[in-house]
Write an enzyme that holds these catalytic residues in place. Structure first.
Site, PDB file in Angstrom:
ATOM      1  N   ASP A  53       4.571   1.580  10.986  1.00 54.29           N
ATOM      2  CA  ASP A  53       3.370   0.842  10.590  1.00 54.29           C
ATOM      3  C   ASP A  53       3.323  -0.567  11.165  1.00 54.29           C
ATOM      4  O   ASP A  53       2.258  -1.188  11.181  1.00 54.29           O
ATOM      5  CB  ASP A  53       3.283   0.761   9.059  1.00 54.29           C
ATOM      6  CG  ASP A  53       2.918   2.098   8.439  1.00 54.29           C
ATOM      7  OD1 ASP A  53       2.453   2.972   9.189  1.00 54.29           O
ATOM      8  OD2 ASP A  53       3.093   2.276   7.227  1.00 54.29           O
ATOM      9  N   CYS A  64      -4.128   8.597   8.483  1.00 57.34           N
ATOM     10  CA  CYS A  64      -4.261   8.091   9.851  1.00 57.34           C
ATOM     11  C   CYS A  64      -3.865   9.161  10.851  1.00 57.34           C
ATOM     12  O   CYS A  64      -2.998   9.997  10.584  1.00 57.34           O
ATOM     13  CB  CYS A  64      -3.394   6.852  10.042  1.00 57.34           C
ATOM     14  SG  CYS A  64      -1.672   7.100   9.647  1.00 57.34           S
ATOM     15  N   LYS A  74       0.830  -1.209   0.000  1.00 58.24           N
ATOM     16  CA  LYS A  74       0.000   0.000   0.000  1.00 58.24           C
ATOM     17  C   LYS A  74       0.864   1.259   0.000  1.00 58.24           C
ATOM     18  O   LYS A  74       0.401   2.326  -0.405  1.00 58.24           O
ATOM     19  CB  LYS A  74      -0.926  -0.004   1.210  1.00 58.24           C
ATOM     20  CG  LYS A  74      -0.337   0.590   2.477  1.00 58.24           C
ATOM     21  CD  LYS A  74      -1.353   0.775   3.558  1.00 58.24           C
ATOM     22  CE  LYS A  74      -0.740   1.445   4.787  1.00 58.24           C
ATOM     23  NZ  LYS A  74      -0.288   2.826   4.538  1.00 58.24           N
ATOM     24  N   ASN A  75       2.108   1.147   0.457  1.00 57.99           N
ATOM     25  CA  ASN A  75       3.007   2.301   0.473  1.00 57.99           C
ATOM     26  C   ASN A  75       3.731   2.488  -0.858  1.00 57.99           C
ATOM     27  O   ASN A  75       4.546   3.403  -0.990  1.00 57.99           O
ATOM     28  CB  ASN A  75       4.030   2.167   1.596  1.00 57.99           C
ATOM     29  CG  ASN A  75       3.411   2.389   2.959  1.00 57.99           C
ATOM     30  OD1 ASN A  75       2.362   3.018   3.072  1.00 57.99           O
ATOM     31  ND2 ASN A  75       4.029   1.861   3.998  1.00 57.99           N
ATOM     32  N   ARG A  86      -3.770  11.106   2.140  1.00 54.29           N
ATOM     33  CA  ARG A  86      -2.651  12.030   2.036  1.00 54.29           C
ATOM     34  C   ARG A  86      -1.902  11.860   0.717  1.00 54.29           C
ATOM     35  O   ARG A  86      -0.968  12.593   0.438  1.00 54.29           O
ATOM     36  CB  ARG A  86      -1.685  11.823   3.206  1.00 54.29           C
ATOM     37  CG  ARG A  86      -2.322  12.054   4.566  1.00 54.29           C
ATOM     38  CD  ARG A  86      -1.324  11.817   5.687  1.00 54.29           C
ATOM     39  NE  ARG A  86      -0.167  12.686   5.578  1.00 54.29           N
ATOM     40  CZ  ARG A  86      -0.124  13.951   5.999  1.00 54.29           C
ATOM     41  NH1 ARG A  86      -1.200  14.493   6.549  1.00 54.29           N
ATOM     42  NH2 ARG A  86       0.960  14.676   5.865  1.00 54.29           N
TER      43      ARG A  86
END
Length: 717
Positions: free
Chosen positions: A311, A121, A23-24, A97
């Site tokens: 994370d 988050c 996801k990053n 973001r």
């Protein structure tokens, strides 16, 4: 994608799962497609919120995004890129973001960008100043408007020398996406080097970008006027893999995570194993499982790559609810919701072994604080007191009194520091001006009297052992890598009466206070008895009810993080060649009851200084004793079995096999195929004589020598 998750708990998680793309990385790689003049194909794309948001934003700007429902691949075509309506963009305000990263590619594609208010988050303040400053250095004009930010570059983006004060992942990605087509050369120092950043560089390189990464966190980008498309498979999501691993640990489960990468998760894997988890690393993934027993406490701080990433701490905290400690996070956290609907003010309290109980989430650290994990890991051979605390404006060598105005300026911080010390049961005292904490503890929650007794004993024993023989200690790093640095059971071989001094010397010098199971008679002499009781050695009454009591005391020491030394043979080996003989079940029984790791230890050479049952020392020529510490013996599959004779014998055989293998490595010889059995040779279980048919063999109840006591207590119990 459904917005509702239904979870029915109460059972261990087991089975096989496959992780999708990170996801990053995936949303950033989607943004990178805007830079190209040709379609791009991104494979292994997960169905997550960020992907939905970026897909919608790209489509608003005229980018065609098509998803293959079977394979999950995305095809992105930026040929029709255009300016989007502000109201449409504003509809995504607060969703994510990621939109801040659209700035550079949009300026290159259509000359301007509008970014809505950002979400993400809740982890306290996460300003986008780094991003805006980077864009300004490229020549962009930033105009803050109600509901968002408008960014333009009338003369285009130009390369620049950029230095980040902190290795921010987002700011590094902003530089990469903006500099790839900027005019000139961009040099970025202090860059983030996470695997997802490197994978984004690989995506840009496939498109034709000229990017080189240097070893000092410096990235050099040569701008090119045009980029093509790419075909790329996103690297597996190490966050998802860590979540499954934590779930397996929290539920005592067994999960194979297909696609998990050992290379990208090395730091997490070390922490997972120290906590008490088991690993099996395969070519196509990693198996995560609970090894049985209690999870060990640990002291942990998140850090930038290659440290323990932020994370990872959320899923691991779930597993840590089954242990006795928590995670220290140097960023003020708002990620864990409190029961009343608010948010936790910070991480759990620093454990008692922390030399300076500072919570970085509440107080900025002083310039030369000793990091808590340095003491908790026990890595210092002679820890001693930690360094003095220095106010941030003072250099490392400037000691002495602070000027009155500066002292007043730091009084509030020092009062808060003293308050945290009192809350953790410690006391800060002045030392030449700065403030320092008390000495580092050695492994357990010992009282001041116990530490003093150990210091007295060490003052006597260590010089004596240094005089008697030279020493070589191998494998002692395995003592640091035990789960959480907690309690364990040390099982050495036993070939001479000075074995306890050899093993105890090694453990004490590596920050582990040794606790022996010793015969009760040693506690009766005035001076020796005081030292034995003061250092919390454990008396053993053979053959009576006291044996069970001894095991309970040993269990308490292990629970407090101590080291229990148990000789599985129960006495000096009867083997003529001094190989380990048949073991008793006391060590196995204690290990299966407590769940503590069993560490095999072999030593060789001290028997030449004081041979078995000798009457004098042999000092010349000078001898050397070598001690080898092995990997913990795996007894996890025996934890759930009934503790009957079959289970105990099997566990004992594994322990003896591990000790024998270590001794064979030290001696460079092959051990005998069959382990020596005293009863088969009509020898006594205890006593000094080893000859067949000796007087000791006719008196099996005869009291043993001091070194023979330890494991028999477990056997009798």
């Amino acid at each position: 994608m459904s917005s509702v998750l239904t979870i029915r708990g109460g059972v261990p998680l087991s089975g096989r799962v496959t992780v999708r793309g990170a996801k990053n990385l995936v949303p950033k790689a989607m943004v990178a497609a805007l830079l190209g003049s040709e379609p791009s194909v991104l494979r292994n794309v997960p169905e997550i919120k960020d992907v939905e948001v970026v897909t919608s934003l790209l489509q608003l700007h005229g980018v065609s995004v098509e998803r293959d429902e079977v394979s999950g691949d995305l095809t992105l075509d930026p040929k029709e890129a255009k300016t989007a309506h502000v109201a449409d963009i504003d509809a995504h305000a607060g969703d994510s973001r990621i939109p801040i990263l659209l700035c550079g590619p949009l300026i290159h594609a259509i000359g301007e960008a509008f970014i809505p208010d950002l979400g993400g988050c809740r982890i306290g303040d996460r300003p986008i100043d780094y991003h805006l400053n980077v864009l300004r250095q490229f020549g962009a004009v930033v105009d803050k408007r109600p509901g968002g930010i408008s960014i333009s570059a009338p003369r285009g983006l130009r390369g620049a020398k950029i230095s980040l004060p902190y290795p921010s992942v987002g700011a590094t990605e902003q530089v990469l996406l903006s500099a790839a087509r900027a005019e000139g050369i961009t040099e970025l120092s202090g860059a983030a080097t996470e695997p997802e950043v490197i994978d984004l560089i690989a995506v840009l390189q496939k498109m034709g970008a000229l990017i080189s990464v240097q070893s000092d966190r410096t990235i050099r980008i040569e701008g090119v006027p045009e980029l093509g498309g790419y075909r790329h498979r996103a690297l597996p999501d190490r966050n998802e893999a860590a979540s499954w691993a934590s779930a397996a640990l929290a539920t005592r489960g067994d999960i194979f995570v297909e696609g998990a990468s050992q290379r990208d998760m090395m730091t997490f894997l070390n922490v997972f194993r120290k906590l008490g988890g088991g690993l099996a690393i395969e070519d196509d993934g990693i198996r995560f499982y609970h090894r049985g027993g209690k999870l060990s406490p640990l002291v942990l701080e998140t850090d930038v790559h290659p440290g323990f990433m932020t994370d990872w701490q959320q899923p691991l905290v779930v597993a840590l609810t089954q242990a006795r400690d928590g995670v220290r996070e140097p960023v003020r956290l708002h990620r864990s919701a409190a029961p009343h609907g608010g948010h936790h003010p910070g991480p759990p309290r620093v454990p008692r072994q922390c030399p300076v109980p500072v919570r970085p989430a509440q107080l900025p650290p002083f310039g030369r604080d000793l990091r808590p994990h340095q003491a908790a890991r026990g890595r210092l051979r002679h820890p001693g007191p930690p360094r003095g605390l220095q106010p941030p404006h003072r250099g490392p060598r400037r000691r002495g009194r602070l000027p009155r105005d500066r002292h007043r300026r730091h009084q509030a911080r020092l009062r808060a520091l003293h308050g945290q010390a009192r809350g953790a049961g410690r006391r800060l005292r002045p030392r030449g001006g700065p403030v320092s904490a008390g000495p580092v503890k050695r492994g357990t929650s010992e009282t001041a009297g116990e530490r003093f007794a150990f210091a007295v004993a060490a003052t006597i024993v260590r010089p004596l052992m240094n005089f008697l023989m030279a020493k070589e200690w191998r494998g002692t790093e395995r003592l640091r890598d035990l789960p959480g640095g907690g309690g364990f059971i040390a099982c050495p071989n036993h070939c001479t009466e000075i074995d306890p001094l050899t093993v105890g010397h090694m453990l004490y010098n590596h920050g582990r206070a040794p606790h022996f199971l010793a015969k009760a008679g040693l506690f009766k002499p005035p001076v020796l008895g005081q030292i034995m009781r003061g250092t919390k050695q454990i008396p053993v009454e053979r053959g009576g009810a006291g044996a069970g009591t001894s095991l309970e005391v040993a269990r308490q020491v292990i629970d407090e993080g101590g080291a229990i030394i148990v000789y599985p043979e129960g006495t000096l080996t009867r083997d003529p060649a001094l190989w380990p003989m048949k073991g008793h079940t006391g060590a196995a029984r204690l290990a299966l009851k407590t769940g503590a790791p069993v560490v095999p230890i072999a030593h060789w050479g001290d028997h030449e200084v004081f041979p078995r049952y000798a009457k004098r020392f042999h000092l010349f020529p000078r001898k050397k004793a070598v001690v080898l510490v092995g990997e913990p013996v795996d007894l996890s599959d025996l934890q759930d079995r009934p503790m009957d004779k079959t289970t105990l014998v099997e566990a004992t055989d594994r322990i003896m096999d591990a000790i024998t293998a270590l001794l064979a490595e030290l001696r460079g010889e092959e051990p005998p195929a069959e382990r020596w059995d005293p009863s088969a040779h009509q020898q006594s279980l205890h006593g000094r004589d080893v000859e067949r048919g000796s007087k000791a063999a006719r008196q099996p109840n005869r009291q043993a020598s001091p070194a023979e006591a330890p494991d028999d207590a477990g056997r009798s119990a």
